[in-house]
Design a protein around this motif. Structure first.
Motif, PDB file in Angstrom:
ATOM      1  N   ARG A  82      40.288  51.839  42.474  1.00  0.00           N
ATOM      2  CA  ARG A  82      39.632  51.085  41.398  1.00  0.00           C
ATOM      3  C   ARG A  82      38.369  50.410  41.926  1.00  0.00           C
ATOM      4  N   TRP A  83      37.523  49.949  41.019  1.00  0.00           N
ATOM      5  CA  TRP A  83      36.307  49.255  41.453  1.00  0.00           C
ATOM      6  C   TRP A  83      36.010  48.104  40.490  1.00  0.00           C
ATOM      7  N   GLU A  84      35.581  46.982  41.066  1.00  0.00           N
ATOM      8  CA  GLU A  84      35.223  45.794  40.284  1.00  0.00           C
ATOM      9  C   GLU A  84      33.799  45.940  39.801  1.00  0.00           C
ATOM     10  N   LYS A  85      32.944  46.451  40.675  1.00  0.00           N
ATOM     11  CA  LYS A  85      31.576  46.748  40.306  1.00  0.00           C
ATOM     12  C   LYS A  85      31.192  48.076  40.948  1.00  0.00           C
ATOM     13  N   ALA A 115      33.043  47.987  46.824  1.00  0.00           N
ATOM     14  CA  ALA A 115      33.902  47.329  45.830  1.00  0.00           C
ATOM     15  C   ALA A 115      35.111  48.194  45.435  1.00  0.00           C
ATOM     16  N   THR A 140      38.807  49.586  45.780  1.00  0.00           N
ATOM     17  CA  THR A 140      40.073  49.159  46.390  1.00  0.00           C
ATOM     18  C   THR A 140      41.203  50.091  45.975  1.00  0.00           C
ATOM     19  N   SER A 185      47.930  49.415  36.734  1.00  0.00           N
ATOM     20  CA  SER A 185      46.647  50.067  36.995  1.00  0.00           C
ATOM     21  C   SER A 185      46.685  51.535  36.571  1.00  0.00           C
TER      22      SER A 185
END
Ligand SMILES: NC(=O)c1ccc[n+]([C@@H]2O[C@H](COP(=O)([O-])OP(=O)(O)OC[C@H]3O[C@@H](n4cnc5c(N)ncnc54)[C@H](OP(=O)(O)O)[C@@H]3O)[C@@H](O)[C@H]2O)c1
Length: 314
Positions: A87-90, A95, A97, A104
């Motif tokens: 996954r990525w936050e930005k 970023a 993880t 998820s």
């Protein structure tokens, strides 16, 4: 084109698969733009490739989208493999993880179905092991979405033998997607026998060592993209220089046979025991047209031995 059954999944996949990481573009790769990527996909399909591998993280959704859009008219004739667990936050490399929790995966599967513009995914793979989440939780979730008809078969990528044994206690995986090429044969000792014993397919990723086995780079090559960032693989330092020395010898051997360096590496990998398919990354149609000529002939046992000797050197 030769087709092989992927483990005991019943999926019949072309011995060369289309790897859609590169066409995803930034932040990993530089692609050649939408038209060139779409042509590469369609040309691959016309050449007999029916197996297309992607992941949400490739171009942060772009790879899945372009694949889904381009192959929509032939959706029932192709096999989609995508992944979950990163996954990525930005939208930046730093970023990303690992996350293979139930919550998820339930989010990810619907996003992938939407981006690929399809009702089901043929092969859904855990991209990297998430050691913070129990394998039970991950597998139970995958079995749940399989029951709902969202995915057909379950696979893993970048798993060790121990991790495969562990997840198999909760449910069946049909395939492993490991890093496998002439420059990285580490799976041959334990992982290949385990997959063979358990009737699992093997899907080689980076069979050209992300471009190195095309023979177009020298030992002084400097990479501006992800290859220059020390994420996976070996793209700098003394080992890289030794590897490039071996590539030079493979290239010379190929030249004497009228083959490209990439064709030599592809021919070698598809003839490895228990290998089901090799995912080739290409940026344009011409690269795939050239690479696929690797399947028209066979290396003699003596030539295979010569290649083995070149790459066995430290
Ligand atoms: N599960 C995982 O963790 C994981 C990790 C890596 C890859 N994969 C999968 O494996 C697929 C393939 O791996 P990969 O993209 O690393 O690389 P690869 O197939 O080993 O190498 C592909 C690169 O080589 C160059 N190339 C290919 N054919 C060529 C030709 N005929 N002439 C000149 N250059 C040529 C292109 O790069 P340039 O033109 O830019 O040089 C292309 O992007 C990915 O797309 C993805 O589906 C999975």
């Amino acid at each position: 084109m030769e087709y092989r059954v992927l483990g005991d999944s019943g999926l019949k996949v072309s011995v060369i698969g289309f790897g859609a990481w590169g066409i995803g573009g930034a932040p990993f790769w530089t692609n050649e733009g939408h038209t060139s990527s779409a042509r590469a996909i369609m040309k691959s399909y016309e050449l007999g490739i029916n197996f297309f591998d992607t992941a949400p993280v490739y171009g942060f959704g772009h790879s899945e989208e372009i694949l889904g859009k381009t192959l929509k008219p032939v959706r029932d004739k192709v096999i989609y493999a995508t992944k979950c667990g990163l996954r990525w936050e930005k939208k930046s490399l730093g970023a990303i993880t690992k996350n293979a929790t139930r919550q998820s995966i339930l989010e990810e599967i619907d996003q992938s179905l939407q981006r690929l513009d399809t009702d089901y995914i043929d092969l859904y793979q855990i991209h990297w092991p998430d050691v913070e989440t129990s394998q039970d939780e991950t597998m139970d979730t995958l079995l749940e979405i399989q029951k709902q008809g969202k995915i057909r078969a379950i696979g893993v990528s970048n798993y060790s033998t121990e991790q495969m044994k562990d997840i198999m206690k909760s449910g069946k995986i049909v395939s492993l997607q490991p890093d496998y090429s002439l420059l990285n044969r580490s799976i041959e000792k334990d992982i290949v026998p385990y997959c063979a014993e358990n009737k699992m397919g093997i899907i080689a990723y980076s069979p050209l060592a992300s471009g190195l086995l095309t023979g177009k780079y020298g030992k002084d090559a400097k990479f501006e993209d992800w290859r220059g960032k020390g994420i996976i693989g070996c793209f700098s330092g003394p080992q890289f220089e030794r590897n490039m020395g071996k590539v030079v010898r493979l290239k010379a051997m190929g030249e004497s046979m009228g083959k490209t360096c990439a064709q030599m590496a592809i021919n070698w990998i598809v003839s490895q025991p228990h290998l089901t398919t090799a995912l080739l990354g290409v940026k344009n149609a011409k690269q795939m047209e050239e690479n696929i000529k690797a399947l028209d002939w066979q290396l003699e046992p003596k030539q295979k031995e010569e290649i083995d000797n070149i790459f066995a050197e430290k």
